[in-house]
Structure formats: C-alpha cells, structure tokens
Scaffold this motif. Sequence first.
Motif, PDB file in Angstrom:
ATOM      1  N   ALA A 195       0.827  -1.206   0.000  1.00  0.00           N
ATOM      2  CA  ALA A 195       0.000   0.000   0.000  1.00  0.00           C
ATOM      3  C   ALA A 195       0.862   1.257   0.000  1.00  0.00           C
ATOM      4  O   ALA A 195       0.573   2.223  -0.714  1.00  0.00           O
ATOM      5  CB  ALA A 195      -0.927  -0.014   1.217  1.00  0.00           C
ATOM      6  N   LEU A 196       1.926   1.252   0.789  1.00  0.00           N
ATOM      7  CA  LEU A 196       2.816   2.413   0.839  1.00  0.00           C
ATOM      8  C   LEU A 196       3.512   2.644  -0.505  1.00  0.00           C
ATOM      9  O   LEU A 196       3.649   3.779  -0.963  1.00  0.00           O
ATOM     10  CB  LEU A 196       3.867   2.228   1.935  1.00  0.00           C
ATOM     11  N   SER A 197       3.937   1.566  -1.120  1.00  0.00           N
ATOM     12  CA  SER A 197       4.661   1.710  -2.386  1.00  0.00           C
ATOM     13  C   SER A 197       3.763   2.231  -3.503  1.00  0.00           C
ATOM     14  O   SER A 197       4.253   2.731  -4.515  1.00  0.00           O
ATOM     15  CB  SER A 197       5.272   0.368  -2.799  1.00  0.00           C
ATOM     16  N   ASP A 198       2.427   2.117  -3.324  1.00  0.00           N
ATOM     17  CA  ASP A 198       1.496   2.598  -4.349  1.00  0.00           C
ATOM     18  C   ASP A 198       0.981   4.008  -4.076  1.00  0.00           C
ATOM     19  O   ASP A 198       0.285   4.582  -4.908  1.00  0.00           O
ATOM     20  CB  ASP A 198       0.294   1.647  -4.459  1.00  0.00           C
ATOM     21  N   LEU A 199       1.292   4.562  -2.898  1.00  0.00           N
ATOM     22  CA  LEU A 199       0.811   5.899  -2.563  1.00  0.00           C
ATOM     23  C   LEU A 199       1.587   6.962  -3.354  1.00  0.00           C
ATOM     24  O   LEU A 199       2.817   6.968  -3.355  1.00  0.00           O
ATOM     25  CB  LEU A 199       0.963   6.162  -1.071  1.00  0.00           C
ATOM     26  N   ARG A 200       0.863   7.864  -3.971  1.00  0.00           N
ATOM     27  CA  ARG A 200       1.534   8.902  -4.767  1.00  0.00           C
ATOM     28  C   ARG A 200       2.410   9.798  -3.900  1.00  0.00           C
ATOM     29  O   ARG A 200       3.508  10.189  -4.312  1.00  0.00           O
ATOM     30  CB  ARG A 200       0.478   9.753  -5.484  1.00  0.00           C
ATOM     31  N   VAL A 202       4.010   9.031  -1.273  1.00  0.00           N
ATOM     32  CA  VAL A 202       5.248   8.327  -0.909  1.00  0.00           C
ATOM     33  C   VAL A 202       6.164   8.216  -2.110  1.00  0.00           C
ATOM     34  O   VAL A 202       7.361   8.510  -2.035  1.00  0.00           O
ATOM     35  CB  VAL A 202       4.916   6.925  -0.345  1.00  0.00           C
ATOM     36  N   LYS A 203       5.604   7.805  -3.241  1.00  0.00           N
ATOM     37  CA  LYS A 203       6.436   7.662  -4.452  1.00  0.00           C
ATOM     38  C   LYS A 203       7.013   8.990  -4.908  1.00  0.00           C
ATOM     39  O   LYS A 203       8.099   9.030  -5.480  1.00  0.00           O
ATOM     40  CB  LYS A 203       5.583   7.041  -5.571  1.00  0.00           C
ATOM     41  N   GLY A 204       6.286  10.068  -4.621  1.00  0.00           N
ATOM     42  CA  GLY A 204       6.790  11.369  -5.027  1.00  0.00           C
ATOM     43  C   GLY A 204       7.775  11.973  -4.064  1.00  0.00           C
ATOM     44  O   GLY A 204       8.435  12.970  -4.384  1.00  0.00           O
ATOM     45  N   SER A 205       7.914  11.394  -2.882  1.00  0.00           N
ATOM     46  CA  SER A 205       8.798  11.963  -1.860  1.00  0.00           C
ATOM     47  C   SER A 205      10.138  11.241  -1.755  1.00  0.00           C
ATOM     48  O   SER A 205      11.108  11.812  -1.257  1.00  0.00           O
ATOM     49  CB  SER A 205       8.111  11.918  -0.493  1.00  0.00           C
ATOM     50  N   VAL A 206      10.183   9.985  -2.173  1.00  0.00           N
ATOM     51  CA  VAL A 206      11.394   9.175  -2.004  1.00  0.00           C
ATOM     52  C   VAL A 206      11.803   8.599  -3.351  1.00  0.00           C
ATOM     53  O   VAL A 206      10.956   8.100  -4.104  1.00  0.00           O
ATOM     54  CB  VAL A 206      11.162   8.032  -0.990  1.00  0.00           C
ATOM     55  N   GLN A 207      13.101   8.690  -3.626  1.00  0.00           N
ATOM     56  CA  GLN A 207      13.633   8.142  -4.874  1.00  0.00           C
ATOM     57  C   GLN A 207      13.310   6.635  -4.955  1.00  0.00           C
ATOM     58  O   GLN A 207      13.419   5.921  -3.967  1.00  0.00           O
ATOM     59  CB  GLN A 207      15.146   8.383  -4.910  1.00  0.00           C
ATOM     60  N   PRO A 208      12.864   6.135  -6.111  1.00  0.00           N
ATOM     61  CA  PRO A 208      12.344   4.765  -6.204  1.00  0.00           C
ATOM     62  C   PRO A 208      13.262   3.681  -5.639  1.00  0.00           C
ATOM     63  O   PRO A 208      12.819   2.812  -4.895  1.00  0.00           O
ATOM     64  CB  PRO A 208      12.120   4.576  -7.716  1.00  0.00           C
ATOM     65  N   ARG A 209      14.539   3.720  -5.994  1.00  0.00           N
ATOM     66  CA  ARG A 209      15.449   2.668  -5.516  1.00  0.00           C
ATOM     67  C   ARG A 209      15.610   2.735  -4.006  1.00  0.00           C
ATOM     68  O   ARG A 209      15.650   1.702  -3.331  1.00  0.00           O
ATOM     69  CB  ARG A 209      16.801   2.796  -6.217  1.00  0.00           C
ATOM     70  N   ARG A 210      15.698   3.956  -3.473  1.00  0.00           N
ATOM     71  CA  ARG A 210      15.817   4.085  -2.017  1.00  0.00           C
ATOM     72  C   ARG A 210      14.529   3.651  -1.330  1.00  0.00           C
ATOM     73  O   ARG A 210      14.556   3.011  -0.281  1.00  0.00           O
ATOM     74  CB  ARG A 210      16.149   5.531  -1.648  1.00  0.00           C
ATOM     75  N   LEU A 211      13.392   3.976  -1.926  1.00  0.00           N
ATOM     76  CA  LEU A 211      12.115   3.555  -1.351  1.00  0.00           C
ATOM     77  C   LEU A 211      12.027   2.034  -1.301  1.00  0.00           C
ATOM     78  O   LEU A 211      11.593   1.463  -0.294  1.00  0.00           O
ATOM     79  CB  LEU A 211      10.961   4.121  -2.186  1.00  0.00           C
ATOM     80  N   GLU A 212      12.451   1.387  -2.375  1.00  0.00           N
ATOM     81  CA  GLU A 212      12.427  -0.078  -2.406  1.00  0.00           C
ATOM     82  C   GLU A 212      13.322  -0.660  -1.321  1.00  0.00           C
ATOM     83  O   GLU A 212      12.958  -1.620  -0.631  1.00  0.00           O
ATOM     84  CB  GLU A 212      12.869  -0.570  -3.787  1.00  0.00           C
ATOM     85  N   ARG A 213      14.505  -0.065  -1.134  1.00  0.00           N
ATOM     86  CA  ARG A 213      15.411  -0.551  -0.080  1.00  0.00           C
ATOM     87  C   ARG A 213      14.798  -0.351   1.308  1.00  0.00           C
ATOM     88  O   ARG A 213      14.882  -1.227   2.162  1.00  0.00           O
ATOM     89  CB  ARG A 213      16.760   0.176  -0.174  1.00  0.00           C
ATOM     90  N   LEU A 214      14.205   0.823   1.528  1.00  0.00           N
ATOM     91  CA  LEU A 214      13.608   1.104   2.831  1.00  0.00           C
ATOM     92  C   LEU A 214      12.476   0.137   3.146  1.00  0.00           C
ATOM     93  O   LEU A 214      12.382  -0.402   4.268  1.00  0.00           O
ATOM     94  CB  LEU A 214      13.083   2.550   2.855  1.00  0.00           C
ATOM     95  N   LEU A 215      11.601  -0.092   2.171  1.00  0.00           N
ATOM     96  CA  LEU A 215      10.467  -0.987   2.406  1.00  0.00           C
ATOM     97  C   LEU A 215      10.920  -2.433   2.581  1.00  0.00           C
ATOM     98  O   LEU A 215      10.397  -3.161   3.432  1.00  0.00           O
ATOM     99  CB  LEU A 215       9.476  -0.871   1.243  1.00  0.00           C
ATOM    100  N   ARG A 216      11.898  -2.840   1.785  1.00  0.00           N
ATOM    101  CA  ARG A 216      12.396  -4.210   1.917  1.00  0.00           C
ATOM    102  C   ARG A 216      13.081  -4.412   3.259  1.00  0.00           C
ATOM    103  O   ARG A 216      12.874  -5.428   3.924  1.00  0.00           O
ATOM    104  CB  ARG A 216      13.372  -4.516   0.779  1.00  0.00           C
ATOM    105  N   ASP A 217      13.854  -3.431   3.678  1.00  0.00           N
ATOM    106  CA  ASP A 217      14.528  -3.531   4.979  1.00  0.00           C
ATOM    107  C   ASP A 217      13.501  -3.542   6.107  1.00  0.00           C
ATOM    108  O   ASP A 217      13.645  -4.274   7.086  1.00  0.00           O
ATOM    109  CB  ASP A 217      15.495  -2.360   5.149  1.00  0.00           C
TER     110      ASP A 217
END
Length: 400
Positions: A195-200, A202-217
């Motif tokens: 749900a977080l990864s699909d929020l506009r 959130v996606k507009g505030s964090v660079q995609p690769r960093r967001l993926e790392r943060l969520l995976r961690d």
Amino acid sequence: MVAYQRYVQLSQSRNSEERGQAAHMAALAYLGHKGPADEQAALYAALMNFLDDPSVKVRAALAYGLLHSEHAPRPIMLALAQDAPVISRAVVQFSPVLLGSDLMGIIRSGDPDMLVAMTARPALSQRVALALVRQGEPDLCVRVLERADISLPDDDFIALADKWGDDARVRGVLLKRRDLPGIARLHLVERVRAALSDLRIVKGSVQPRRLERLLRDGCDNAATAIGEREAGRGARGYVAAMAEGERINARLMLHALVHGHVLFFADALAQLSGAPRAKVFTILDGGSRAALHALLTRCGFTPAVRNLLARMVGHARKADLADDIAARHYVVSLLIEELIAEHDGVLPPSLDEAFAYLNEQNIALARTAARGVMPAFAAEAPDEIMLPDMSAGRLALPAA
C-alpha cells in the motif's frame, strides 16, 4: 408500593403511558418476587399479556424492566427479540438470558442492525464471534476484533488477514491484536508495504530505488522481529510456515543476526536442519566452527553463505547486537572488510545478495549511529576551527 387494584387500573388504561408504567412495575415485581408460587404465576401471566399490547411504548417499558436480568423469562425475552427494531436491538445487545444458539438464529436472519447490536453485548462467545466475522462485512469484523475479551483460532485470524489485508481499517485492528499469529501479522505488514509503495505522496517523496530498499529492509526487520516474539512465546508455527514458503534465505538470516534476533535465528536453523532446538542453541552459544559449519550444511546453505553466517555468529558472540547500534555498525563493517580481503575484492556470485545487504545495512547503521554526534562534539568545543572559509568559491558537481 402500588396495590394490585391500582395496577389493574393502570394496565387497562387507554393511555399507553399508564400501561407502560404497569408493564414496568410488573417486570420489576416479577424479578423481585419472593412470595407464594401462585402470585409469581400471576405476575408471569401479566408479563405475557403485555407482549400483545399494541403500543411499542408499553412493550419497550416491559423490555426495559427485564433487560439486564439473568432471571428474566426466556420466552418473553425471545419474543421481545423479534419485536420492533428499537426493542429487539436492545434485547439482543443486553439481555443475558439469550443463549449462543438464540444469537445464531438471529445471525442467520441477516439483519444488519441486529448484527451490529450483537457485537456490543457484554459477553460474546467465540462461536458467535466467528459467525459474525464470517458474514463478510468489514464493519462487523472491526467491531468484533476491537474486543480484547474475544479470542479467535489462529486459522481464522490467518483467513481474516488474507481476506482483509487490503482494507486499511480491518488491517489496523488486526495488527493491534496481541494474539494475532505471527504469519498473519507478517502478511499484513507486507500488505502495508504494498500500500505504501502505491501511494503517490510516498512515491513522489522518495527516490524509487531508495524507497524499495527502505520498504524491503522494513519487511525484513518485521519478519525477524515477529519471529523473535513468536520464538519467545514458544510458538513454532511461524518459522515452520516461513520455511514451507521458502522465505528463509541468507539475507533474512543475516538480518536476524545483525539486529540481535537470535531466538528467531536459532528457530530457523532448527527448522531447516531438523536438529533439536536445545542443540542448536548450544552450538550457537559456544560450539566449534566445525560444528557450526555442519549445522549450516544441514540447513542447505552454500559453502560461501555458510562461511559468512559462521563469521557473523562469531562476531555476534562478542557484541550486544540487540540494543547497541554502534556495535552493529562495527560488526557489519568488519564483516565487509573480511569478505573483501578473503576474496581479493572478487566475491563469488553466491554472495552477491548477502554482500549487497551488508552494504545497505552498513550505510543505514552508519546514518543512525552518526545522528547527533557532531552537534554534541561542537557543544563541547564551540571555538575550535574545523572548516576553511568557503565564502569565496562556489561548489557544484561536474555534471550539475
């Protein structure tokens, strides 16, 4: 006190208010009766007669008098439970004489208002609670799950998490439950990640690769933290489900060790190797390197991963990784240096994922450990000159 003659006058009045007074008095007199049996029978007959009164006010006054008593006549309360909505909802919500079987019949009727009233009963059996949550209505699920006095079987919790994982309201109530099984909790955390990864926003505030790392961690941390809690409770279903779903990998095992979740780490090794849990703890606590490698071999890890995990266990024996962030950073940095030195900077492909994880953790832990250090140092030496004067020049990246 009111004489019987006066009661008869009130009960036969054309005024519904007076008949309501009579109904209420009859209810209280019946519940408090301690006289002869024929008198009690007369009072019971009087209560039955009020069920046929054409006024809702009168029948409501009767229900109000009997509503909270455990000694109210069941036939009368069952009749009132099928009366006008304002009466039936109150009876279903409060009357203690209604049994689970009575409530199940009302549930089968499917009246939404009655079902909502039922969720507010002072006591609700597990059977009735399960019937309510299985109606497929999110509002009913929330009302039942918010009650800490009701426990549900693990399988039903897992089914609810699977069905309502994408409903934020139900998901939030489920996550608040302390008795939620670990595997259901992890599933809900993963739905939060999606749900977080699909929020506009959130996606507009964090660079995609960093967001993926943060969520995976974050999901890795949730998986091992939940496993640590389940292991502390002696629950084995969580790690068994993780192993069955092939979700225990080198990255997750490293994360468990780095963050001091040793109970989950030990349970995972016991599950994968088939070794007794006590023996696994003995090997982890002080076993030889050969014994540790033998255990990791039984778990199915590759030689390179076995060597990495064995090194990590050796460092974990000497440091408090559960609470000391600086110790975590030191151990991860040391492990990275050892791997680079051992393989002359050319790591085998089997370590790519684990090495990438260690680098991510090294950066994240360094950031956490560094917060507040310089302000604290500057507060102790406010007059020390640290930086040259940069006012004369402008800084820019070559590609900027």
